[in-house]
Design an enzyme around this catalytic site. Sequence first.
Site, short mmCIF file in Angstrom:
data_model
loop_
_atom_site.label_atom_id
_atom_site.label_comp_id
_atom_site.label_asym_id
_atom_site.label_seq_id
_atom_site.Cartn_x
_atom_site.Cartn_y
_atom_site.Cartn_z
N VAL A 245 41.83 41.48 34.04
CA VAL A 245 40.62 41.07 33.86
C VAL A 245 40.01 39.65 34.52
CG1 VAL A 245 39.48 40.23 31.44
CG2 VAL A 245 40.86 41.87 31.54
N CYS A 246 41.04 39.34 34.99
CA CYS A 246 40.47 37.97 35.79
C CYS A 246 39.84 38.18 37.05
CB CYS A 246 41.46 36.41 36.02
SG CYS A 246 42.77 36.71 34.08
N SER A 247 40.38 38.67 37.38
CA SER A 247 39.83 39.23 39.02
C SER A 247 39.11 39.87 38.83
CB SER A 247 41.03 39.50 39.58
OG SER A 247 42.19 39.08 40.43
#
Length: 190
Positions: A77-79
Amino acid sequence: GINAEYGDSLLKVRMFATRSVSLSIRPSSRSFSTPGKSVLSENQALRNLEGKSVPVKDIFAGKKVIVFGVPGAYTPVCSNKHVPGFLELADKFKAKGVSSVACVSVNDHFVMKNWAQTFPEAKNIEFLADPDGSFTKQLGVDIDLSAAGLGVRSKRYAMLVDNGIIKDISVEKSPADHSVSSASEFLNKL
């Protein structure tokens, strides 16, 4: 990927599609930072991509800064969502008077530097490492995910800091969530 649900005393983490782990966590007596709280601290520092210690007062004093915290570099989700959203809208934040946009993660600066290099437009965001998690703990957005093999991490959040004072902060209920702290949602608040 990692999906997690925060409960009052239970955190369920599904790692990949094949196994599930449940672990107990102690509810924190600390609450999340709230608007009006100062993030300035004389001895608090983060690290830039070269590993240089950057005092938080240098990051926030006299500036309007959007900070978004992520559970971990290279996580799905971060990337794939959180960082790309802020990269895409960085110029729109600056057009609304924001001095800078910063991504903070409980990682070392080596990891943050290599992760930042995976984003072609990384120059539009300042990537900052919180290697010991002290800044994250000060905000009250830390979570111990050691039982899932992740160690102490940050909950996913976004906040507006004006001259060292939190003006707004949005914290997701789960590391897999990407709604209240998304770049588009936060841009709508300005």
